[in-house]
Design a protein around this motif. Structure first.
Motif, PDB file in Angstrom:
ATOM      1  N   GLN A  46      78.496  50.369   8.824  1.00  0.00           N
ATOM      2  CA  GLN A  46      79.680  49.576   8.797  1.00  0.00           C
ATOM      3  C   GLN A  46      79.691  48.244   7.948  1.00  0.00           C
ATOM      4  OE1 GLN A  46      81.233  48.424  12.712  1.00  0.00           O
ATOM      5  NE2 GLN A  46      82.188  46.540  11.781  1.00  0.00           N
ATOM      6  N   ARG A  47      78.518  47.603   7.867  1.00  0.00           N
ATOM      7  CA  ARG A  47      78.447  46.338   7.064  1.00  0.00           C
ATOM      8  C   ARG A  47      78.308  46.924   5.451  1.00  0.00           C
ATOM      9  NH1 ARG A  47      78.735  43.995   3.533  1.00  0.00           N
ATOM     10  NH2 ARG A  47      77.423  42.177   2.665  1.00  0.00           N
ATOM     11  N   ALA A  48      77.775  47.847   5.273  1.00  0.00           N
ATOM     12  CA  ALA A  48      77.471  48.300   3.832  1.00  0.00           C
ATOM     13  C   ALA A  48      78.557  48.517   3.110  1.00  0.00           C
ATOM     14  CB  ALA A  48      76.427  49.720   3.983  1.00  0.00           C
ATOM     15  N   GLY A  49      79.708  49.331   3.959  1.00  0.00           N
ATOM     16  CA  GLY A  49      80.940  49.478   3.571  1.00  0.00           C
ATOM     17  C   GLY A  49      81.831  48.443   3.224  1.00  0.00           C
ATOM     18  N   GLY A  50      81.666  47.297   3.504  1.00  0.00           N
ATOM     19  CA  GLY A  50      82.488  46.228   3.123  1.00  0.00           C
ATOM     20  C   GLY A  50      82.402  45.568   2.116  1.00  0.00           C
ATOM     21  N   GLY A  51      81.634  45.914   0.849  1.00  0.00           N
ATOM     22  CA  GLY A  51      81.913  45.435  -0.198  1.00  0.00           C
ATOM     23  C   GLY A  51      80.690  44.213  -0.333  1.00  0.00           C
ATOM     24  N   GLY A  52      80.736  43.468  -1.616  1.00  0.00           N
ATOM     25  CA  GLY A  52      79.942  42.377  -1.620  1.00  0.00           C
ATOM     26  C   GLY A  52      80.307  41.093  -0.698  1.00  0.00           C
ATOM     27  N   ARG A  53      79.188  40.071  -0.963  1.00  0.00           N
ATOM     28  CA  ARG A  53      79.590  38.660  -0.343  1.00  0.00           C
ATOM     29  C   ARG A  53      78.739  37.793  -1.035  1.00  0.00           C
ATOM     30  NH1 ARG A  53      75.320  38.897   4.640  1.00  0.00           N
ATOM     31  NH2 ARG A  53      73.705  39.687   3.471  1.00  0.00           N
ATOM     32  N   GLY A  54      79.268  36.353  -0.888  1.00  0.00           N
ATOM     33  CA  GLY A  54      78.635  35.284  -1.752  1.00  0.00           C
ATOM     34  C   GLY A  54      77.211  35.129  -1.031  1.00  0.00           C
ATOM     35  N   ARG A  55      76.575  34.368  -2.115  1.00  0.00           N
ATOM     36  CA  ARG A  55      75.128  34.034  -2.065  1.00  0.00           C
ATOM     37  C   ARG A  55      74.822  33.159  -0.653  1.00  0.00           C
ATOM     38  NH1 ARG A  55      72.195  32.137  -7.424  1.00  0.00           N
ATOM     39  NH2 ARG A  55      72.130  34.080  -8.405  1.00  0.00           N
ATOM     40  N   ARG A  56      75.821  32.447  -0.412  1.00  0.00           N
ATOM     41  CA  ARG A  56      75.481  31.493   0.938  1.00  0.00           C
ATOM     42  C   ARG A  56      75.526  32.275   2.096  1.00  0.00           C
ATOM     43  NH1 ARG A  56      74.744  26.567   2.301  1.00  0.00           N
ATOM     44  NH2 ARG A  56      75.627  25.578   4.270  1.00  0.00           N
ATOM     45  N   ALA A  57      76.527  33.197   2.119  1.00  0.00           N
ATOM     46  CA  ALA A  57      76.605  34.074   3.409  1.00  0.00           C
ATOM     47  C   ALA A  57      75.383  34.787   3.689  1.00  0.00           C
ATOM     48  CB  ALA A  57      77.812  34.970   3.356  1.00  0.00           C
ATOM     49  N   ALA A  58      74.759  35.158   2.430  1.00  0.00           N
ATOM     50  CA  ALA A  58      73.385  36.157   2.404  1.00  0.00           C
ATOM     51  C   ALA A  58      72.310  35.251   3.199  1.00  0.00           C
ATOM     52  CB  ALA A  58      73.066  36.536   1.305  1.00  0.00           C
ATOM     53  N   GLY A  59      72.095  34.388   3.368  1.00  0.00           N
ATOM     54  CA  GLY A  59      70.985  33.577   3.698  1.00  0.00           C
ATOM     55  C   GLY A  59      71.485  32.691   5.113  1.00  0.00           C
ATOM     56  N   GLY A  60      72.442  32.972   5.713  1.00  0.00           N
ATOM     57  CA  GLY A  60      73.173  32.459   6.925  1.00  0.00           C
ATOM     58  C   GLY A  60      73.480  30.864   6.366  1.00  0.00           C
ATOM     59  N   ALA A  61      74.936  30.625   7.142  1.00  0.00           N
ATOM     60  CA  ALA A  61      75.634  29.558   6.737  1.00  0.00           C
ATOM     61  C   ALA A  61      74.851  28.091   7.152  1.00  0.00           C
ATOM     62  CB  ALA A  61      77.034  29.396   7.169  1.00  0.00           C
ATOM     63  N   ALA A  62      74.308  28.156   8.330  1.00  0.00           N
ATOM     64  CA  ALA A  62      73.789  26.707   8.685  1.00  0.00           C
ATOM     65  C   ALA A  62      72.625  27.008   9.435  1.00  0.00           C
ATOM     66  CB  ALA A  62      74.987  26.275   9.748  1.00  0.00           C
ATOM     67  N   PRO A  63      71.695  25.789   9.657  1.00  0.00           N
ATOM     68  CA  PRO A  63      70.423  25.757  10.283  1.00  0.00           C
ATOM     69  C   PRO A  63      70.848  26.218  11.604  1.00  0.00           C
ATOM     70  CG  PRO A  63      71.117  23.666   9.584  1.00  0.00           C
ATOM     71  CD  PRO A  63      72.070  24.512   9.037  1.00  0.00           C
ATOM     72  N   PRO A  64      69.902  26.948  12.500  1.00  0.00           N
ATOM     73  CA  PRO A  64      70.074  27.140  14.042  1.00  0.00           C
ATOM     74  C   PRO A  64      70.011  25.540  14.994  1.00  0.00           C
ATOM     75  CG  PRO A  64      67.791  27.691  13.410  1.00  0.00           C
ATOM     76  CD  PRO A  64      68.632  27.277  12.163  1.00  0.00           C
ATOM     77  N   SER A  65      70.768  25.487  15.955  1.00  0.00           N
ATOM     78  CA  SER A  65      70.826  24.425  16.812  1.00  0.00           C
ATOM     79  C   SER A  65      69.454  24.337  17.549  1.00  0.00           C
ATOM     80  CB  SER A  65      72.046  24.347  17.662  1.00  0.00           C
ATOM     81  OG  SER A  65      71.744  25.840  18.367  1.00  0.00           O
ATOM     82  N   PRO A  66      69.100  23.243  18.032  1.00  0.00           N
ATOM     83  CA  PRO A  66      67.696  23.276  18.963  1.00  0.00           C
ATOM     84  C   PRO A  66      67.612  24.427  20.031  1.00  0.00           C
ATOM     85  CG  PRO A  66      68.662  21.169  18.407  1.00  0.00           C
ATOM     86  CD  PRO A  66      69.439  22.052  17.873  1.00  0.00           C
ATOM     87  N   GLY A  67      68.763  24.345  20.589  1.00  0.00           N
ATOM     88  CA  GLY A  67      68.721  25.496  21.732  1.00  0.00           C
ATOM     89  C   GLY A  67      68.590  27.006  21.110  1.00  0.00           C
ATOM     90  N   ARG A  68      69.368  27.253  19.893  1.00  0.00           N
ATOM     91  CA  ARG A  68      69.313  28.292  19.275  1.00  0.00           C
ATOM     92  C   ARG A  68      67.865  28.602  18.783  1.00  0.00           C
ATOM     93  NH1 ARG A  68      71.239  33.428  18.800  1.00  0.00           N
ATOM     94  NH2 ARG A  68      71.181  34.196  16.571  1.00  0.00           N
ATOM     95  N   GLY A  69      67.295  27.446  18.204  1.00  0.00           N
ATOM     96  CA  GLY A  69      65.789  27.562  17.770  1.00  0.00           C
ATOM     97  C   GLY A  69      64.642  28.039  18.880  1.00  0.00           C
ATOM     98  N   ARG A  70      65.056  27.633  20.134  1.00  0.00           N
ATOM     99  CA  ARG A  70      64.038  27.917  21.268  1.00  0.00           C
ATOM    100  C   ARG A  70      64.240  29.206  21.664  1.00  0.00           C
ATOM    101  NH1 ARG A  70      65.301  22.524  22.632  1.00  0.00           N
ATOM    102  NH2 ARG A  70      67.144  23.157  23.991  1.00  0.00           N
ATOM    103  N   GLU A  71      65.645  29.681  21.732  1.00  0.00           N
ATOM    104  CA  GLU A  71      65.509  31.231  21.802  1.00  0.00           C
ATOM    105  C   GLU A  71      64.978  32.164  20.880  1.00  0.00           C
ATOM    106  OE1 GLU A  71      69.768  34.155  22.275  1.00  0.00           O
ATOM    107  OE2 GLU A  71      69.925  32.212  22.166  1.00  0.00           O
ATOM    108  N   GLU A  72      65.321  31.788  19.360  1.00  0.00           N
ATOM    109  CA  GLU A  72      64.444  32.555  18.611  1.00  0.00           C
ATOM    110  C   GLU A  72      63.036  32.538  18.736  1.00  0.00           C
ATOM    111  OE1 GLU A  72      65.975  31.960  14.765  1.00  0.00           O
ATOM    112  OE2 GLU A  72      67.834  32.626  14.878  1.00  0.00           O
TER     113      GLU A  72
END
Length: 696
Positions: free
Chosen positions: A4-30
Motif C-alpha cells: 500500500q505504501r509503495a504504490g503511493g508515490g514519492g514524498r518529501g525528505r522530512r517525512a522520511a525521517g519522521g516529523a517530530a521527536p518522540p515525547s517522553p512517554g513515547r520514548g519510554r514505550e519504544e
C-alpha cells in the motif's frame, strides 16, 4: 516494504525521517519494545550460549596465535596471515582473548548481543521508512531459525558484526539523503568500510540503497546515484579482493568450481527459491545441505530461472495494483544474495551451493514484506490490536522455539556432525570431520570407519586420505598409513598435512633421510607451516644432528605458532639437557598457559622445579602439586618425577617408597637404563639428599 505504501508515490525528505521527536512517554514505550526485542533474542539463543567451539573455530580463534600478542594484532591488519582478510572480526577476537581467554561463553554472548543489536537497527530502520509491522520484522529477523547458524557459530562473527555495520551504514546514508551534510556522508562511508572489513558480502549495500530509494520515491535522483558511487567503488574493490583470496589463498579452484556460464545461470535461478523456502518453512535446517548437480540438459533445472522471470513479469504487470513494495523486497533479496548466487567461486561450494548463513542479510527483504502484509491484513480485516499482538506473539514463540532447538546442534562438534549426517547421510565432509573428532578423542577405530565412508562417497579426497593415513599411523599400521598418505599427495601434491604425516610414517620405519627430505621439501613450499619445523627438529635429533640445529627449527615453529605444544616441549627438553634450566622453566610455564592439562609438560616442569641446581629456580610445593597431577598409575617416569618432588619437599620416606615403586615398574617393563637411573636416585634419598640436575 508495504504494498500500500509503495504504490503511493514519492514524498518529501522530512517525512522520511519522521516529523517530530518522540515525547517522553513515547520514548519510554519504544525503549520497552527495544528491551523486549533484546530479551527475546537472548531467550531464543539460550542453548547457543551454552555451545562450545566447532568447525573453523580453531583456525579463526582457538588455535590462532595472532590473537595473543600486539605483534599478532599488527599482522591481523597488515598481513594476509588470517584465514580471510576480515581484520575487524579478528580484532574482536584479539580483545576478547584478553578478557575471558578461550572460554566459549564470552564469544557466544557477544555474537548473540551483536545479532540482537542488528535486530534493533532493523526495527528502527524500517520504522524510519514507515514500513508497517517494523517491530515485527525486527523480531522475525532476530528469532528466525535460519539465523541460528550465523549466531551460534563463533566463526560467523563475520555475519553478525558486518550486519551491525551494514545497518548502521544504511541508516547513515538515508540520514544523509534526508538532511545532507558532509559529516553524515563521511560517517556512512566509514561505517560501510567497517562492514566490508568484517565481511565483504556487504558490498551489495549501495545496490540495496538504490532499491530502497526507488521504492520510497519511485525514482533514483542523479544526486543520490553519484553519492553512492564511492560506495560502489569501495564495495567492488573489497569484493574482487575477497574473490582473489578465495581462489588463490583459501583454495576455491579446481573441478568443484568448474561450472560453465549456463550452469551458473541455472544455479543462480535455483538458489533464491531454496532460501525463500527455508524462510517460509524452516524445516530440516542442515549445517551442510546436499550439493546439487546442475545439468543444463535437465528440464527441471530451468524451473528456477523461469520462475524468477515469471515473478518479475507478474510484479511488473500488476505494479499499479501491488505497488512497488513486493518488487523492492524481491530486488533487495536478489541483490543482497548476489555474492552467493554462484557467479563468484566460494570455498564452501565444495560441500554445498547453499548454507543458512549465506542469507543472513538477504532474508530481510521477504521478512519486511511479510511483516508489512500481516500488519496491513490485520487493519483490513478490522482486527484489534490485541488480536494482532496475539497472532504476532504466536508466530514469534514458534520461531523462538525452533531457534532454541536449532541452537542445540552447536553445543559441540560431535552434535553438529551427527545432526548433519542424520539429515544428510551423503555428506562426505561431515563423515571426515566426525572421524577427525573421534580420532582426537582416541576412538581411532570409529574414526577410520568414518574416513572410509567419506572416501566411498568422495573417492580420492585428499583430506580424508590424509586423516585415514594419520589414524592408521596411530594404530601402528605403518605401511597402510604410508600408502594412504601417498594417495593423498597424488590427489593434492601441495597438501601440507599429508606430506608432514608422511614424514612421520617414514620416521616410524627408520627411514630418517627420506623423512628429512620430505620435511625440507615441505618447508621450501610452505615456509610458515609450523608443524614441519617442529617435526624436522625432532628428525634431526634422531639423526644425531647438533642440538643447536634442532633448536633452530623448534624456535621457528614456536615463532609461527606459539600454541604448538610439541615444539615447545622439545625445545624445553633440549634446554634441560643442555643445563639451561631457567629457559626450560620459562618455556614450560608458557606451555601450561596454553595447555594446562598437558601431562608431559606438567611432568617436565615438575622435574625442573624439583631438581634445578639453582635454588632460586626450585619450588618444592609447586613441583609436588604438578607431579601428583602428572603421575599416572604404573608409569615409571611419572613416579620418578613424583619421588624427586617429594624429596625436594623434604619428605624422604615417601620419596623412597615412590622411587622403589618406580624402579620396580621400570624393571618389569624391561627399561633397564631407567631402572638403573632411579636406583641411583634412591641412594641419594637414603642419604637424605634431594636430586639435582647438572648445571650448565
Amino acid at each position: 516494504m508495504s504494498a500500500q505504501r509503495a504504490g503511493g508515490g514519492g514524498r518529501g525528505r522530512r517525512a522520511a525521517g519522521g516529523a517530530a521527536p518522540p515525547s517522553p512517554g513515547r520514548g519510554r514505550e519504544e525503549a520497552a519494545w527495544g528491551l523486549l526485542l533484546v530479551l527475546l533474542t537472548l531467550a531464543a539463543y539460550a542453548t547457543a550460549l551454552r555451545a562450545g567451539f566447532i568447525w573453523d573455530d580453531p583456525d579463526y580463534l582457538t588455535e590462532n596465535p595472532l590473537i595473543e600478542t600486539l605483534e599478532g594484532l599488527r599482522r591481523i591488519w597488515f598481513t594476509a596471515q588470517t584465514p580471510q582478510y576480515y581484520p575487524l572480526v579478528f580484532t574482536t577476537f584479539w580483545i576478547e582473548e584478553k578478557l575471558w581467554g578461550l572460554h566459549p561463553l564470552g564469544y557466544h554472548a557477544v555474537n548473540v548481543l551483536l545479532h540482537g543489536a542488528g535486530a534493533l537497527l532493523v526495527w528502527r530502520l524500517l520504522r524510519r521508512l514507515e514500513v508497517p509491522g517494523a517491530w515485527l520484522a525486527g523480531a522475525i529477523f532476530a528469532l528466525h531459525p535460519v539465523q541460528a547458524e550465523s549466531v551460534a557459530w563463533v566463526t560467523e562473527r563475520k555475519n553478525v558484526l558486518s550486519g551491525l555495520f551494514y545497518f548502521l551504514a544504511l541508516g547513515g546514508f538515508l540520514s544523509f539523503e534526508e538532511k545532507g551534510g558532509r559529516r553524515r556522508y563521511t560517517l556512512a562511508l566509514a561505517l560501510f568500510a567497517c562492514a566490508l572489513l568484517s565481511k565483504s558480502v556487504t558490498a551489495t549495500l549501495p545496490a540495496a540503497a538504490l532499491v530502497i530509494l526507488w521504492w520510497r520515491d519511485g525514482t533514483v535522483r542523479a544526486r543520490s546515484a553519484i553519492a553512492l558511487l564511492p560506495f560502489f567503488i569501495l564495495g567492488a574493490a573489497s569484493g574482487f579482493f575477497t574473490a582473489w583470496i578465495e581462489v588463490n589463498r583459501v583454495g576455491a579452484a579446481g573441478p568443484d568450481w568448474s561450472l560453465g556460464l549456463l550452469e551458473r545461470l541455472l544455479l543462480a535461478g535455483r538458489v533464491p527459491w531454496f532460501y525463500l523456502g527455508k524462510l517460509l518453512w524452516p524445516a530440516e535446517l542442515i549445517f551442510t545441505y546436499p550439493r546439487w548437480e546442475i545439468r543444463a540438459g535437465d528440464p527441471l533445472a530451468w524451473l528456477g530461472p523461469g520462475g524468477i522471470l515469471l515473478a518479475a513479469f507478474a510484479l511488473w504487470r500488476w505494479r499499479e495494483r501491488l505497488g512497488r513494495g513486493p518488487a523492492a523486497a524481491g530486488l533487495y533479496f536478489l541483490v543482497t544474495l548476489g555474492p552467493a548466487l554462484g557467479f563468484l567461486d566460494a570455498y564452501p561450494f565444495r560441500y554445498s551451493f547453499v548454507a543458512d548463513h549465506f542469507q543472513y542479510l538477504a532474508g530481510l527483504g521477504p521478512i519486511a514484506l511479510l511483516s508489512a502484509l500481516l500488519a496491513r491484513g490485520r487493519e483490513r480485516l478490522g482486527l484489534g490490536a490485541r488480536a494482532g499482538m496475539a497472532g504476532a506473539g504466536a508466530l514469534l514463540a514458534l520461531l523462538g522455539l525452533l531457534t532454541l532447538r536449532q541452537g542445540r546442534i552447536y553445543r559441540d562438534e560431535g552434535a553438529l556432525w551427527r545432526d548433519t549426517l542424520a539429515k544428510n547421510p551423503g555428506s562426505w565432509m561431515a563423515h571426515n570431520n566426525l572421524g577427525h573428532l573421534l580420532a582426537r578423542q582416541g576412538k581411532t577405530g570409529e574414526a577410520i570407519r568414518h574416513y572410509r565412508e567419506a572416501l566411498r562417497l568422495r573417492p580420492g579426497h585428499a583430506n580424508a586420505l590424509n586423516n585415514l593415513g594419520n589414524a592408521l599411523l596411530h594404530q601402528g599400521k605403518i605401511a597402510e598409513a604410508e600408502a594412504a598418505l601417498r594417495r593423498a599427495l597424488a590427489a593434492e601434491p601441495g597438501h601440507p598435512n599429508a606430506r608432514n604425516n608422511l614424514s612421520q610414517a617414514l620416521l616410524a620405519q627408520g627411514r630418517l633421510n627420506e623423512a628429512v627430505s620430505e620435511l625440507e621439501s615441505l618447508i621450501r613450499r610452505e615456509p610458515r607451516y609450523a608443524p614441519a619445523h617442529a617435526n624436522l627438529g625432532s628428525a634431526l635429533l634422531l639423526m644425531g644432528a647438533p642440538m643447536t640445529k634442532a633448536a633452530e627449527h623448534f624456535t621457528r615453529a614456536l615463532g609461527l605458532n606459539p600454541r604448538l605444544a610439541e615444539a615447545r616441549f622439545n625445545l624445553a627438553l633440549l634446554h634441560t639437557i643442555q643445563g639451561n634450566h631457567a629457559e626450560a622453566i620459562a618455556l614450560l610455564r608458557e606451555g601450561l598457559r596454553h595447555q594446562p592439562d598437558d601431562l608431559a609438560t606438567r611432568q617436565l616442569l615438575a622435574w625442573e622445579l624439583a631438581t634445578a641446581p639453582d635454588a632460586k629456580l626450585r619450588n618444592g610445593p609447586e613441583a609436588l602439586r604438578l607431579a601428583r597431577g602428572a603421575a599416572l598409575g604404573d608409569d615409571p617416569q611419572g613416579l620418578h618425577v613424583l619421588a624427586a618432588a617429594l624429596a625436594e619437599a623434604g619428605r624422604f620416606e615417601e620419596a623412597l617408597r615412590t622411587a622403589r615403586q618406580a624402579a620396580a615398574r621400570a624393571g618389569s617393563a624391561g627399561l633397564k637404563e631407567d631402572a638403573e637411573r632411579i636406583r641411583e636416585a634412591i641412594s641419594r634419598y637414603e642419604r637424605g639428599e634431594p636430586l639435582r640436575s647438572p648445571a650448565r
